[in-house]
Write an enzyme that holds these catalytic residues in place. Structure first.
Site, PDB file in Angstrom:
ATOM      1  N   GLU A 191       0.839  -1.078   0.098  1.00 14.88           N
ATOM      2  CA  GLU A 191       0.125   0.078   0.030  1.00 14.88           C
ATOM      3  C   GLU A 191       0.780   1.230   0.026  1.00 14.88           C
ATOM      4  O   GLU A 191       0.447   2.259  -0.457  1.00 14.88           O
ATOM      5  CB  GLU A 191      -0.808   0.005   1.074  1.00 14.88           C
ATOM      6  CG  GLU A 191      -1.964  -1.013   1.268  1.00 14.88           C
ATOM      7  CD  GLU A 191      -3.147  -0.981   0.196  1.00 14.88           C
ATOM      8  OE1 GLU A 191      -3.192   0.275  -0.164  1.00 14.88           O
ATOM      9  OE2 GLU A 191      -3.599  -1.558  -0.633  1.00 14.88           O
ATOM     10  N   SER A 196     -52.528 -24.574  37.026  1.00 15.80           N
ATOM     11  CA  SER A 196     -52.362 -25.628  37.923  1.00 15.80           C
ATOM     12  C   SER A 196     -50.789 -25.993  38.136  1.00 15.80           C
ATOM     13  O   SER A 196     -50.498 -26.590  39.122  1.00 15.80           O
ATOM     14  CB  SER A 196     -52.760 -27.041  37.533  1.00 15.80           C
ATOM     15  OG  SER A 196     -54.295 -27.095  37.275  1.00 15.80           O
TER      16      SER A 196
END
Length: 780
Positions: free
Chosen positions: A194, A472
């Site tokens: 780069e 229940s």
């Protein structure tokens, strides 16, 4: 004549002044322009300088928090199938490779595994990479040894899966790295590809710009860039991606200013952590540290040259060279970078060719990005908010260790998804929703959580937020209160299952009936619980006092307000699945209450432990009564309302459980537990319309789907001090003998056992006395 000369002379003087003023006009304009330019340029330059120094000196990247599953600890005797082990490894980002040659890989040959564990920093210390061998037999770890010393290993803890990240608001994902920890090949290779003049230029490379311009003109398109690493950093860190002359000018001057104030190492380290290298969903992958984990499932320090080359190649265009979407293009780019490594002497030509022959080696599924388990991570975030601000969770890079078990979570998700499809095929509404919570009995660790019929979908988390009447499911607590009343109640105590009518404050009459619309007269306490008789339960609860039930709910961790009204006895109480799981954890643990938790520890990004969440345990006073109730709940499964569970499981297993159904069949609940796991399932419609569901026809089926995938672990029925087993005749409520017809063995709290003796046992007692008399005296 003289007058004319004078006038001529007078006329020439203005002409000279005009010529003189023209001569001075351009310098003045230039001076004015220079002044204006200086007046604008200098403040602009000062502003740029201020921006560069302020942002760079005070730079602090917002780091997402990392959320980890519980680590899988391997040891001989651990119940573990090959399928479960491979699922754990895949979720943790392990790749299959011959001989498990690299950390983060495994190899499997039948029931024999090689695993190359990665190095990892836990809250209790760091562990190095390690190769291990293990052998599975009959669903258990039968052998475990390290490859280094080829010696048996007592326990090997694998590095955990990263299951989620809590991201900053700007949706950037990164893992910070120090320049000293970055492989030299990456540092030098990045410059070679780069910016070869990085060490020599002052932020802008004029020759590089000219070279790129010539190359682009020759090609007729953009084939080469002239930006330096410093300029790239400026663009990523300070500026937008807009391709305008003004942005390019700002970029150049800011690069010069950046290099004026800071050294090359500082700039390079910032670049390594800032550069954009990929995307997962809405989250950008920034920096080489996170990119290494995202693409290879490895820390940066463990990358090989061909992997380093791929990351360097992505700088030119992370989307263009995306190795998952464009593998051929990515391979070409990687190989070109390897060629540059060879051209610049970073690799030998032969080494570069050898690495070019390697595949991309990118993991199929990145271990980062969206939450894999949204319902569970929701619970994690809520528990963390007790100690941490949301801003800290989003920006401080915390490492959060949780209790999630990946293979059990996968089993829970499969059970819900498959179960909901089956319910639809059975004629129930396709709009039904579901929730599931699975926890470890002894530790209270939440191992799995599902918040809806689509487990992967984030949104309304029914496991935490769906407050529904429990029906229940609440009844066992009433029977527990009864069993705690010494000398008053045992499993054989007769109850009246007859109609009951109570006048309400508004003048109406509340008269609950049984599910089968029948009254059953006198029944035992055990039968009333097994068959979930409403009338017997209400009569018992009224004798004990509704306020005692409300108080017990509070003791077991229910924070919701519960009204002390008779309807509470039949579950007219709105609780979440997580709250129900907390209640039953205490029962499953034999009376030891442990707060359910999803988080075990929190670290800083640097590895400092901020907080641990240790096990907290509270023993209930009457563990003897809890043990007796546990037996009764196994009978609910053997012959009560949950009797179909054994068939659904497809195996004989002693399980304790309770079904729950609410009025008009709006809600279906099932809670069940084995020796080491407790799970709650709920099924219903979000708008609370009648859904045609019962505890056994919906929720219990999902529960069975989960536990079919888990190892069988019978509920323990050992009695603690203060309770014991006796042989009794349940029809006569009398002590009996194993040899007597109809005799059964039941647990009793000391002092509640029958006082009478059955005729069979009395006769056996007399015969035993006669036998002893004959033995001693040889006569009657």
């Amino acid at each position: 004549m003289s007058r004319r000369k004078k006038s001529t002379a007078r006329g020439r003087k203005p002409a000279r002044r005009r010529r003189k003023s023209k001569a001075w006009r351009w310098p003045r304009l230039l001076l004015l322009g220079a002044g204006l330019l200086t007046g604008l340029f200098v403040p602009w330059l000062v502003w740029l300088d201020h921006l560069v120094t302020r942002e760079f000196e005070g730079r602090k990247w917002d780091l997402p928090s990392r959320v980890f599953a519980r680590p899988l600890s391997l040891y001989e005797g651990l119940e573990l199938t090959a399928e479960a082990l491979q699922r754990e490894l895949r979720v943790a980002g392990y790749r299959r490779m011959a001989n498990a040659a690299q950390p983060g890989t495994y190899d499997a040959q039948g029931s024999a595994f090689r695993i190359h564990r990665r190095a990892f920093r836990f809250d209790d210390g760091a562990q190095d990479a390690l190769q291990v061998r293990l052998r599975l037999e009959s669903g258990q770890v039968a052998g475990l040894a390290t490859m280094d010393a080829d010696a048996p290993a007592a326990v090997v803890r694998l590095d955990p899966a990263e299951i989620a990240s809590i991201y900053p608001l700007h949706d950037e994902d990164r893992t910070l790295v120090a320049l000293a920890d970055v492989p030299e090949l990456l540092v030098m290779g990045l410059q070679a590809v780069e910016d070869r003049q990085f060490k020599h230029h002052h932020g802008v490379d004029v020759r590089g710009i000219a070279r790129a311009l010539i190359a682009n003109l020759r090609a007729g398109r953009a084939v080469q860039g002239g930006s330096t690493l410093t300029q790239q950093l400026v663009k990523n860190y300070y500026l937008s991606d807009a391709r305008t002359i003004s942005r390019k000018v700002n970029e150049g001057f800011m690069a010069l200013l950046l290099e004026l104030h800071y050294g090359k190492p500082e700039i390079l380290e910032a670049y390594l952590n800032e550069i954009y290298l990929g995307q997962q969903g809405r989250y950008g992958i920034h920096g080489f540290g996170r990119a290494s984990e995202f693409y290879f499932g490895q820390p940066l320090q463990r990358l090989q040259p061909h992997q380093v080359a791929l990351l360097v190649g992505l700088v030119r265009g992370a989307s263009l060279y995306n190795p998952r979407r464009n593998p051929e293009r990515a391979l070409q780019r990687r190989n070109r970078v390897l060629d540059i490594f060879a051209e610049t002497g970073l690799l030998s030509p032969s080494a570069a060719e050898r690495w070019k022959g390697k595949p991309l080696d990118v993991i199929a599924t990145p271990g980062t990005g969206r939450s894999l388990y949204p319902a569970f991570v929701d619970l994690v975030r809520r528990q963390l908010r007790r100690n941490y601000d949301e801003a800290d969770l989003r920006s401080e890079g915390l490492r959060i260790f949780t209790t999630l078990a990946p293979h059990e979570q996968a089993a829970a998700e499969a059970a819900v998804s498959r179960g909901m499809r089956e319910l639809a095929r059975n004629g129930l509404s396709a709009e039904l929703q579901a929730a599931m919570v699975l926890a470890d009995v002894s530790s209270g660790e939440v191992l799995a959580m599902v918040g809806g019929r689509d487990p992967a979908r984030a949104g309304f988390n029914r496991a935490l937020d769906a407050r529904r009447q429990v029906g229940s499911v609440i009844k066992p607590l009433i029977y527990l209160l009864a069993l705690e009343h010494d000398r008053d109640y045992s499993l054989l105590t007769p109850l009246e299952d007859e109609p009951v009518a109570l006048r309400q404050p508004d003048g109406s009459i509340w008269s609950p009936g049984n599910y089968d619309r029948r009254s059953h007269g006198q029944v035992s306490l055990l039968e009333a619980l097994m068959q979930s008789y409403n009338q017997a339960t209400v009569r018992l609860g009224l004798k004990l006092g509704v306020t005692h039930l409300v108080s017990r709910l509070r003791q077991l961790g229910v924070e919701s307000t519960v009204a002390p009204v008779p309807a509470t006895l039949l579950g007219a109480v709105e609780l979440t699945p997580l709250e129900v799981a907390q209640i039953y954890q205490s029962l499953a643990a034999g009376g030891y209450t442990v707060p359910l938790r999803a988080v075990t520890a929190v670290q800083t990004a640097g590895g400092e432990t901020l907080k641990r969440y240790p096990l907290r345990m509270l023993a209930q006073e009457r563990r003897d009564a809890v043990a007796v109730l546990n037996y009764a709940l196994t009978q609910v499964v053997e012959g009560g309302t949950a009797r179909d569970l054994t068939t659904l499981l497809g195996r004989a297993e002693r399980v304790a459980g309770k079904t729950g159904t609410t009025n008009d069949r709006r809600d279906s609940w099932f809670v069940g537990y084995t020796r080491n796991r407790v799970a709650v399932t709920w099924v219903g419609l979000d708008d609370n319309r009648p859904a045609g569901v019962t505890g056994s026809n919906a929720a219990m089926r999902l529960w069975a789907g989960l536990f079919r995938a888990l190892p069988a672990q019978d509920v323990g029925l050992d009695m603690p001090e203060g309770a014991y087993w006796l042989w009794v005749d349940p029809q006569l409520s009398a002590l009996s003998d194993p040899s007597c017809p109809g005799a059964v063995q039941l647990p009793f709290v000391a002092g509640t056992e029958p006082e009478s003796v059955s005729p069979c046992r009395a006769r056996l007692g007399r015969e035993e006395k006669k036998s002893i008399w004959r033995k001693w005296f040889d006569r009657d």
